[in-house]
Design an enzyme around this catalytic site. Sequence first.
Site, PDB file in Angstrom:
ATOM      1  N   TYR A   1       0.875  -1.164   0.000  1.00 40.21           N
ATOM      2  CA  TYR A   1       0.000   0.000   0.000  1.00 40.21           C
ATOM      3  C   TYR A   1       0.915   1.218   0.000  1.00 40.21           C
ATOM      4  CZ  TYR A   1      -4.045  -2.885   1.224  1.00 40.21           C
ATOM      5  OH  TYR A   1      -5.039  -3.824   1.215  1.00 40.21           O
TER       6      TYR A   1
ATOM      7  N   THR B   1      -1.435  -2.364  -4.484  1.00 38.12           N
ATOM      8  CA  THR B   1      -2.896  -2.362  -4.442  1.00 38.12           C
ATOM      9  C   THR B   1      -3.384  -0.943  -4.703  1.00 38.12           C
ATOM     10  OG1 THR B   1      -3.046  -4.243  -2.952  1.00 38.12           O
ATOM     11  CG2 THR B   1      -4.905  -2.745  -2.980  1.00 38.12           C
TER      12      THR B   1
ATOM     13  N   HIS C   1     -11.093  -6.521  -4.792  1.00 37.28           N
ATOM     14  CA  HIS C   1     -10.725  -6.595  -3.377  1.00 37.28           C
ATOM     15  C   HIS C   1     -11.642  -7.544  -2.622  1.00 37.28           C
ATOM     16  CE1 HIS C   1      -7.714  -4.216  -1.031  1.00 37.28           C
ATOM     17  NE2 HIS C   1      -8.331  -4.779  -0.009  1.00 37.28           N
TER      18      HIS C   1
ATOM     19  N   LYS D   1      -2.735  -4.187  -8.570  1.00 32.55           N
ATOM     20  CA  LYS D   1      -3.860  -5.024  -8.150  1.00 32.55           C
ATOM     21  C   LYS D   1      -5.084  -4.152  -7.910  1.00 32.55           C
ATOM     22  CE  LYS D   1      -5.169  -8.395  -4.572  1.00 32.55           C
ATOM     23  NZ  LYS D   1      -6.273  -7.644  -3.916  1.00 32.55           N
TER      24      LYS D   1
END
Length: 375
Positions: free
Chosen positions: A150, A176, A272, A248
């Site tokens: 992150y 992500t 997610h 992602k």
Amino acid sequence: MSDAPRIEALPAGLVNLADFEAAAQARVSAKPWGEAAWAYLNGGAADEITLRANRQAWDDLRLLPRVLRRLDGGHCRVRLLGRELQHPLLLAPIAYQKLFHDDGELAVAHAAAAQSAGLILSAQASVEMERVAAVMRSEPQAGPLWFQLYWRDDREFMQALLQRVEAAGYEALVLTVDAPVHGARDRERRAGFKLPEGIRAVNLGGRKQPLELQPGQSALFDGLLPRAAGWAEVEWLRAHSRLPLLLKGVAHEDDARQALQLGVSGLIVSNHGGRTLDSLPPTAALLPRLRAELGPEAMLLVDGGIRRGSDVLKAMALGANAVLLGRPYVHALAAAGALGVARALRLLRDELEIAMALSGCRTLADAGPQLLWRD
């Protein structure tokens, strides 16, 4: 400190991935924080429309098999980032796995290594990244080891983290991009989930200091989102690490094209697990759309709702290069530790090979759109 996995008896009757869930819930619920942790793991955002749709979409796809084909010498090997893998199964990044088993990510690493599965370690892992990497490196047949990020709006911290990831032997980065904020996860909030004492993201630094807000400013739009990743941060990661970078959580084809233009190595088609924005399309619907837009050379992985080997085969037919397994492997971890995860991976691989054989696919290259029934 020994990182050898503890050996536990497998519960009886585990013949598919769904069978692990009841055993897992019983063991997790026995913990002081268990009911809240179970809600954290299994809940989705808002009304959980996307959470349900992910699973239903795989069920709704039908296979159209071919028969009487020569299948001797077949296999389910694939290539990712220049490596040949024994099968297309990777374990998705899931945070704080010590919530569900005392061995946490170490048990998962042992199982992944033993079953030649790829592992993507969460930045919010509850075990040090070096210990996980050492387990994966100890098995010559282990699958790829990637590290999920992150974005943290502190470039000095990010640079140090990237250097640590590379030094530990991780082979790729996974950023992500679909969760700059938490989704409104009602089930989790009703359960009052919070991390118990002693479980934390051990690979990250201290808490981020909040921005100072002026009267009338939004804590979200003025306090949190100015620190979120944008395309400039994707370029920064590409410039400051030698590792391949995957994104992602890309759903829109325009974002996918821009990512590839910036030199991103691949995309993970993901919503997610239905935990961020509710009412997103299921990943089984997003995947073929992105494949059609990006062409055959783009590397696309997919997660979300995969529970059966036939789901994996359907994903490959829709254009995936590999698939990620999420919640089910944590159920297996909770049910029986490393042995449980290894059992789940073996069951899924066996089911994939059976589905291939019964569909007339000698290799996964035979699993194209023609394998799927069209009304």
